[in-house]
Design a protein around this motif. Structure first.
Motif, PDB file in Angstrom:
ATOM      1  N   TRP A  75       0.951  -1.245   0.068  1.00 43.05           N
ATOM      2  CA  TRP A  75       0.011  -0.033  -0.039  1.00 43.05           C
ATOM      3  C   TRP A  75       0.836   1.096  -0.059  1.00 43.05           C
ATOM      4  N   GLN A 105      -3.869  -1.917  -7.178  1.00 44.84           N
ATOM      5  CA  GLN A 105      -4.567  -0.774  -6.181  1.00 44.84           C
ATOM      6  C   GLN A 105      -4.516  -1.354  -4.719  1.00 44.84           C
ATOM      7  N   ARG A 154       1.386   3.978  -3.199  1.00 47.22           N
ATOM      8  CA  ARG A 154       0.876   5.277  -2.972  1.00 47.22           C
ATOM      9  C   ARG A 154       2.136   6.394  -3.286  1.00 47.22           C
TER      10      ARG A 154
END
Length: 468
Positions: A47, A59, A51
């Motif tokens: 994650w 995702q 990001r």
């Protein structure tokens, strides 16, 4: 009908009711905890990595998915199937006549896969999946002249020339696309029929694995594995991609070779060879299925099926080559296409271990615990199998070798760098052969482990929208 396996000197002896000296639950729980920790770390690191720069091209790493908590029409059915297998699966697997067990396991797997897919609804969960811009059904009209399409197949793999294939068509040998072309020709065209076809063939792999385990490691271990195979967590992806179909074909190739080696069946050896040849023209990574196939011969200590197997297997590449498609010319072009897309962006440094976290979710924590027992038994099983004067391997050793072969194939695919992400669906042909490791778990804890398996699949299917 009697449920006991008939006496057969070509098969290993049955194992005792509980594997000697390894009945403790604590090491299994620790192994499952390590698997859960791997998933948690992969989620956290993935994650943050995604990001920061978007390099992971996913995702919700380590899965190709997006966060989307939801319920759907299949939710009640999925909960019912899971509860029924947890409550009654072990007992039924122990007492059903063998042939009825095979049919029951196949039917249960079908119900499990369909119910999970229908959480997204019929259209989104099944009918639409193989019709998106990346999929095989988008090019059916370009195969009106099949020989011409095969002769020019490699011209459209790399991005650049006009008319390059969609990602999945370019990423697989033409056997995959031809399957859906032929379905269309016989009147079963469209996404709904394609989805049902993949689900039915994928679920049949459960019966194939049980047949192979029974032939190589005895009926008792096959019966112990049956509920875990029917309730496999990777059913989340079997119902949404053609990889379930690939897994079913590969599973039957291995099962038929096991039958050929233990029953001296020429027909089974030829059928196994044909299916292996076809498997290699479904996915460029599936020649690695040769590892469990070779292990079947190692366990049974026979080379009798080799000649008919190879003769039949070679007919498939011969037919494709004479028609105009050369596998060895297409594969380098596939590698180029892979690095033109997400494969050229996704970092190996994450996915080489992130893939294993995705695999953990796909096979479940019970399988991780079973793999711990497999790896513990590997040294003695390997030494016994490789020593020419040792007797045939015990049931537990035979199962250990079969599972280990699939694990080595999976690790080879991982280290190749050609499986960066999406391994929750791509590695299904190997996952089928990891799940029998659950047969090594103590009998008393089977319902708890089955509940954990079902919980993983239900959570994944209800919390995220899978990419395939």
């Amino acid at each position: 009908m009697k449920t006991e396996e008939r006496s057969d000197s070509s098969r290993p002896a049955e194992e005792p009711a509980a594997p000697a000296g390894r009945a403790g639950h604590r090491p299994d729980l620790i192994a499952a905890g390590v698997g859960a920790l791997l998933v948690a770390v992969a989620c956290g690191v993935g994650w943050a990595w995604q990001r920061s720069n978007g390099e992971l091209q996913a995702q919700w790493p380590p899965l190709l998915a997006s966060w989307n908590p939801h319920v759907g029409p299949g939710t009640p059915a999925a909960l019912t199937v899971a509860a029924a297998v947890v409550a009654y699966g072990p007992a039924l697997a122990d007492r059903l006549p063998w042939r009825r067990l095979l049919l029951t396991a196949w039917a249960t797997a079908l119900a499990w896969i369909f119910s999970l897919a229908l959480i997204e609804g019929w259209y989104r969960g099944i009918a639409r999946r193989l019709t998106t811009k990346h999929e095989y059904l988008r090019v059916i009209d370009r195969f009106d002249d099949i020989p011409a399409a095969l002769r020019g197949f490699t011209d459209h793999i790399v991005v650049g020339p006009p008319g390059n294939w969609p990602a999945h068509v370019a990423g697989h040998p033409p056997g995959a696309t031809l399957t859906f072309v032929w379905l269309d020709r016989i009147g079963l065209g469209g996404g709904a029929w394609a989805g049902v076809f993949c689900i039915v063939l994928g679920a049949s792999g459960v019966a194939a694995v049980l047949i192979a385990v029974r032939a190589l490691a005895g009926e008792r271990l096959a019966r112990r594995a049956a509920p875990f195979l029917a309730l496999a967590p990777f059913a989340v992806w079997t119902g949404t991609s053609a990889d379930g179909y690939f897994a079913g074909v590969a599973a039957w190739s291995i099962a038929l070779l096991a039958v050929a080696a233990t029953r001296r069946s020429l027909l089974a050896a030829c059928a196994s060879g044909l299916l292996f040849g076809w498997t290699c023209y479904l996915s460029y990574g599936l020649p690695l299925i040769a590892l469990p196939l070779a292990t079947v011969l190692l366990i049974t200590r026979t080379t009798r099926p080799v000649l008919p197997f190879l003769t039949a297997a070679l007919t498939v590449p011969l037919a494709f080559t004479l028609t105009g498609f050369a596998w060895w010319e297409a594969y380098p072009l596939l590698v180029e296409r892979y690095y033109q897309g997400a494969g050229g962006v996704r970092p190996y440094a994450y996915w080489v271990w992130g893939n294993l976290a995705a695999a953990t979710l796909a096979v479940g924590l019970a399988t991780v615990a079973g793999l711990r027992r497999t790896l513990t038994a590997t040294p003695s099983a390997a030494l016994g199998a490789l020593h020419p004067r040792r007797p045939a391997p015990t049931a537990e050793a035979a199962l250990t070798l079969l599972v280990l072969a699939a694990l080595l194939g999976l690790l080879a695919a991982d280290l190749s760098g050609m499986s960066k992400a999406e391994t929750e669906r791509i590695w299904q042909p190997f996952y089928f052969w990891l799940l029998p490791a659950t047969a090594l778990l103590p009998v008393r804890g089977r319902r708890g482990w089955l509940g954990a398996q079902a919980g993983v699949a239900l959570l994944v299917n209800h919390l995220v929208w899978t990419g395939w």
